[in-house]
Motif scaffolding. Structure first.
Motif, short mmCIF file in Angstrom:
data_model
loop_
_atom_site.label_atom_id
_atom_site.label_comp_id
_atom_site.label_asym_id
_atom_site.label_seq_id
_atom_site.Cartn_x
_atom_site.Cartn_y
_atom_site.Cartn_z
N THR A 25 3.79 18.22 -31.49
CA THR A 25 4.59 17.90 -30.32
C THR A 25 5.95 17.41 -30.76
O THR A 25 6.11 16.91 -31.88
N GLY A 26 6.93 17.53 -29.86
CA GLY A 26 8.25 16.98 -30.13
C GLY A 26 8.37 15.53 -29.73
O GLY A 26 9.46 14.97 -29.82
N ARG A 63 5.44 22.14 -35.20
CA ARG A 63 5.83 21.45 -33.97
C ARG A 63 6.57 22.38 -33.03
O ARG A 63 6.31 22.39 -31.81
N SER A 67 5.09 22.80 -29.41
CA SER A 67 5.74 21.82 -28.56
C SER A 67 5.93 22.25 -27.10
O SER A 67 5.66 21.46 -26.19
N ASP A 71 4.02 19.32 -25.02
CA ASP A 71 4.82 18.13 -24.74
C ASP A 71 4.57 17.49 -23.39
O ASP A 71 4.71 16.27 -23.23
N ALA A 267 12.18 12.80 -27.25
CA ALA A 267 11.72 14.18 -27.38
C ALA A 267 12.86 15.14 -27.08
O ALA A 267 13.86 14.77 -26.45
#
Length: 286
Positions: A25-26, A63, A67, A71, A267
């Motif tokens: 994930t970011g 990622r 992402s 996210d 993010a």
């Protein structure tokens, strides 16, 4: 939803939280060690396979690949957790999670040490959750499961039977549920929440604004509607949600969305339409 089968939407949510916990994930500050432990087969196998595969990739490349899909869950969760912490700091000593699914908050948030948690969900989904949560440490003061079949039972009655105290300030979390409900179900639940809330109680309700379904979103919509029979029927505008919440007797304090959360939690700016349309409204009982 199949009345005899646990919600598949709740499993998907836990799966995405597990991927986010793995770093796919970011969102840099997210952690949920309970998510992987709550996954059923074959989701647990799929998760393990993705973990093995992504170890061969550069972390940043992994990622970027995941992402856009992942996210939305860590951002939504981080914001609700922050609102929950504020409500507890203001004196709320009961937490009711509506449509709890495979929620792990009672097992992962130390700030709930003085809070009694009530998890409310359909009996089939909740029975599965209780089995999967065995062995997870409890960090909340107490956790009470409240199975409710909303087609035949009222929330207020079942909560009181479970030991809920309407005179105590309460924080309510309604996450990832409203988009599956009719207007009548939304109004009835909000009326119950307001009627059971002492002054100073807080509600955090997650919802999604209407918008065009993009080509990238269509496979997921097909999966929810055609495959698992859990159609997403309830997108609502900010004005509509505000009106529904205020009609129930609650005061709206604030409303924020995916872009706000991304900026707050470091993010990347979101580009996925679903994340941009996803919002959390916070309201208080006067």
């Amino acid at each position: 939803m199949n009345a005899r089968r646990p919600s598949q939407t709740s499993v998907m949510v836990a799966f995405l939280r597990a991927l986010a916990h793995d770093g796919l994930t970011g969102v840099p500050s997210f952690s949920d060690p309970t998510a992987r432990k709550l996954l059923p087969f074959p989701w647990s196998t799929l998760h393990a396979g993705i973990r093995r595969a992504t170890r061969r990739l550069e972390p940043e490349k992994a990622r970027r690949r995941f992402s856009p899909l992942v996210d939305i869950l860590p951002l939504r969760t981080l914001h609700i957790d922050e609102e929950l912490a504020e409500a507890v700091a203001r004196g709320c000593r009961q937490l009711v999670i509506l449509g709890a699914g495979l929620d792990g908050r009672a097992h992962r948030l130390p700030g709930l040490a003085g809070v009694t948690v009530f998890e409310v969900d359909h009996p089939a989904t909740q029975a599965d959750k209780r089995v999967r949560a065995r062995g997870l440490p409890l960090v909340a003061h107490r956790l009470t499961y409240v199975p409710v079949d909303f087609e035949h039972e009222r929330l207020a009655q079942r909560l009181r039977e479970a030991g809920f105290d309407p005179s105590a300030p309460t924080v309510w979390i309604w996450e990832g549920v409203t988009m599956y409900l009719t207007d009548a179900a939304i109004a009835a639940t909000l009326a119950d929440v307001s009627g059971l809330s002492a002054p100073g109680s807080r509600l955090v309700v997650n919802y999604r604004e209407p918008g065009e379904v993009t080509a990238a979103e269509r496979p997921m919509r097909w999966w929810f509607t055609g495959r698992v029979k859990e159609p997403q029927i309830g997108d609502r505008s900010r004005d509509t949600m505000t009106r529904e919440v205020e009609t129930a007797g609650l005061k709206v304090l604030r409303d924020s969305g995916g872009g706000d959360w991304a900026a707050r939690y470091g993010a990347p700016e979101p580009t996925v339409p679903t994340l941009l349309r996803t919002r959390n409204m916070v309201a208080e009982k006067p």
